[in-house]
Design a protein around this motif. Structure first.
Motif, mmCIF file in Angstrom:
data_model
loop_
_atom_site.group_PDB
_atom_site.id
_atom_site.type_symbol
_atom_site.label_atom_id
_atom_site.label_comp_id
_atom_site.label_asym_id
_atom_site.label_seq_id
_atom_site.Cartn_x
_atom_site.Cartn_y
_atom_site.Cartn_z
ATOM 1 N N CYS A 1 2.175 1.634 -3.726
ATOM 2 C CA CYS A 1 1.180 1.992 -4.340
ATOM 3 C C CYS A 1 0.920 3.873 -4.200
ATOM 4 N N LEU B 1 -6.347 3.189 -8.566
ATOM 5 C CA LEU B 1 -5.236 2.891 -9.346
ATOM 6 C C LEU B 1 -5.356 2.901 -10.578
ATOM 7 N N LYS C 1 -10.295 -3.516 -1.094
ATOM 8 C CA LYS C 1 -9.371 -4.014 -2.697
ATOM 9 C C LYS C 1 -10.014 -3.208 -3.552
ATOM 10 N N GLY D 1 -0.699 -2.786 -6.704
ATOM 11 C CA GLY D 1 -2.134 -2.998 -6.214
ATOM 12 C C GLY D 1 -2.497 -4.231 -6.855
ATOM 13 N N LEU E 1 0.873 -1.346 0.225
ATOM 14 C CA LEU E 1 -0.246 -0.165 0.119
ATOM 15 C C LEU E 1 0.924 1.097 -0.067
ATOM 16 N N LEU F 1 -9.553 0.418 -4.172
ATOM 17 C CA LEU F 1 -8.164 0.604 -4.331
ATOM 18 C C LEU F 1 -7.768 0.371 -5.799
ATOM 19 N N ALA G 1 -6.867 3.698 1.425
ATOM 20 C CA ALA G 1 -5.884 3.049 1.841
ATOM 21 C C ALA G 1 -5.663 3.210 3.317
#
Length: 406
Positions: free
Chosen positions: A23, A88, A81, A186, A20, A84, A125
């Motif tokens: 990322c 991304l 998830k 990620g 994380l 996220l 995050a």
């Protein structure tokens, strides 16, 4: 056997955290690279005037005000998830769009799209980190923040170098590669810890919906009080970033030295914030927050009284350390006091209040400085910070929010 399981879970959690962190660092590097120093120059290249440049720059901030809370709500309900990966994906796909725009309006739309990624990434995050670190929230949230700040701090230097030798196309190519690298990292996160996910039955979904309602959040008074701390400290930080360089230049300090002074402030924040976060895990959040508020107030107020370059540099670094003290503890405190099922929503609303403070600071203090001088602007920030510390001594102490084990 139990000890082995605990060690294995700890190792997995560490892997998730560092994934994380990477990322976040790569994504924020990409986002900042597209903004500093290239964005104003690119906007002018497309024919925008000075006023339009300001609106284009602000376009990426708007999603954070409106989306951060809802990103946290969705992460509470469905896990972190998916969101996220969505953030991304935007970080990876936004940079190439800069190269196909033809005017300032299209550029503002791309900036807004890019801002969606930042708005989602922050609370999601942090929610993921909290879900994997029950007793180290302060340390790990602060370390994550420092990693993203490394990305933010290095981007302008890299951007200026690339812009000089390879132009706009080179900058946005590196932005795209960095955003894609964040996406690849990620995707590699295989561990699915769904502590924040609500069990899929109607009763629990109904209860989570109730808890995640914006009105319910704002009636959770301890959380609102912590959010206002974020608003105040980022109000001052945002204003300080804007007016200090102008004030220092007016005193005859060279641009290079101003950069060194502000760079030292940023370095202090990056280095010491995880240390302060770990300290807050041990002794409690409120002593750290109050110490930070008072240090910020003393440091920024000190600029009202002295024009010595060395003293100004010390006050600047002191303000950064005070900022690190406060922000190392506010997010963990928000996670500590969040009600069951709404950790993501709570961190989201904190992010929203942070954005509001950071957006409001420069124009408000700037108007004061325009009418009464920059020293009056510093004095206003010092008064707000000291007043906030005084109020919170009484209010938050009564709410008993000091324990890091909440």
């Amino acid at each position: 056997m139990d000890e082995q399981v605990r060690i294995m879970n700890g190792q997995k959690s560490q892997k998730v955290f560092w994934a994380l962190g990477l990322c976040g660092m790569a994504a924020i590097f990409s986002s900042t690279l597209s903004k500093i120093p290239v964005l104003p120059l690119y906007a002018l290249h497309l024919g925008a005037n000075e006023a339009q440049v300001g609106w284009i720059a602000a376009a990426s901030t708007v999603p954070g005000i409106f989306l951060s809370f809802y990103a946290g709500v969705v992460s509470d309900r469905y896990g972190w998830k998916r969101l996220l990966m969505l953030a991304l994906l935007v970080f990876a796909t936004a940079p190439p769009l800069y190269l196909v725009v033809n005017d300032s309006l299209q550029l503002a739309v791309v900036r807004f799209y890019h801002g969606i990624a930042t708005a989602i990434l922050g609370p999601v995050a942090m929610a993921a980190i909290v879900s994997n670190s029950s007793h180290r929230k302060g340390e790990l949230l602060s370390l994550y923040s420092s990693l993203t700040m490394i990305g933010r701090a290095t981007a302008p230097f890299v951007g200026g170098f690339i812009l000089t030798f390879w132009g706009f196309h080179g900058v946005f190519l590196i932005c795209a590669l960095s955003g894609f690298a964040a996406l690849v990292v990620g995707v590699s996160i295989k561990l699915k810890i769904e502590n924040l996910t609500v069990p899929k039955n109607s009763q629990n979904l109904k209860e989570n919906k109730k808890l995640s309602n914006l009105r319910e959040i704002f009636f959770h008074r301890p959380l609102v009080m912590v959010g206002m701390l974020e608003t105040v400290v980022f109000f001052s930080f945002g204003a300080f970033e804007v007016i200090f360089p102008i004030y220092a230049k007016g005193l005859g300090i060279t641009v290079g030295l101003i950069g060194v002074i502000m760079g030292l402030q940023l370095a202090g924040i990056i280095i010491f914030k995880p240390v302060f976060g770990r300290l807050s895990d041990r002794i409690g959040r409120m002593p750290i927050i109050l110490a930070g508020l008072m240090l910020c107030s003393l440091a920024v107020g000190g600029l009202f009284f002295c024009k010595n370059i060395l003293f100004i540099g010390i006050m600047n670094v002191g303000f950064g350390l005070g900022f690190a003290l406060v922000t190392s503890s506010t997010r963990p405190l928000a996670a500590d006091i969040a009600r069951k099922g709404e950790v993501g929503a709570s961190l989201g609303i904190i992010s929203t209040l942070m954005d509001l403070g950071q957006v409001a600071g420069p124009p408000v203090v700037g108007m004061v400085a325009a009418f009464y001088g920059y020293q009056a602007g510093f004095l206003l920030m010092a008064a707000i910070l000291a007043g906030t510390a005084t109020i919170y001594v009484f209010i938050l102490a009564r709410l008993k929010l000091n324990s890091p084990s909440l």
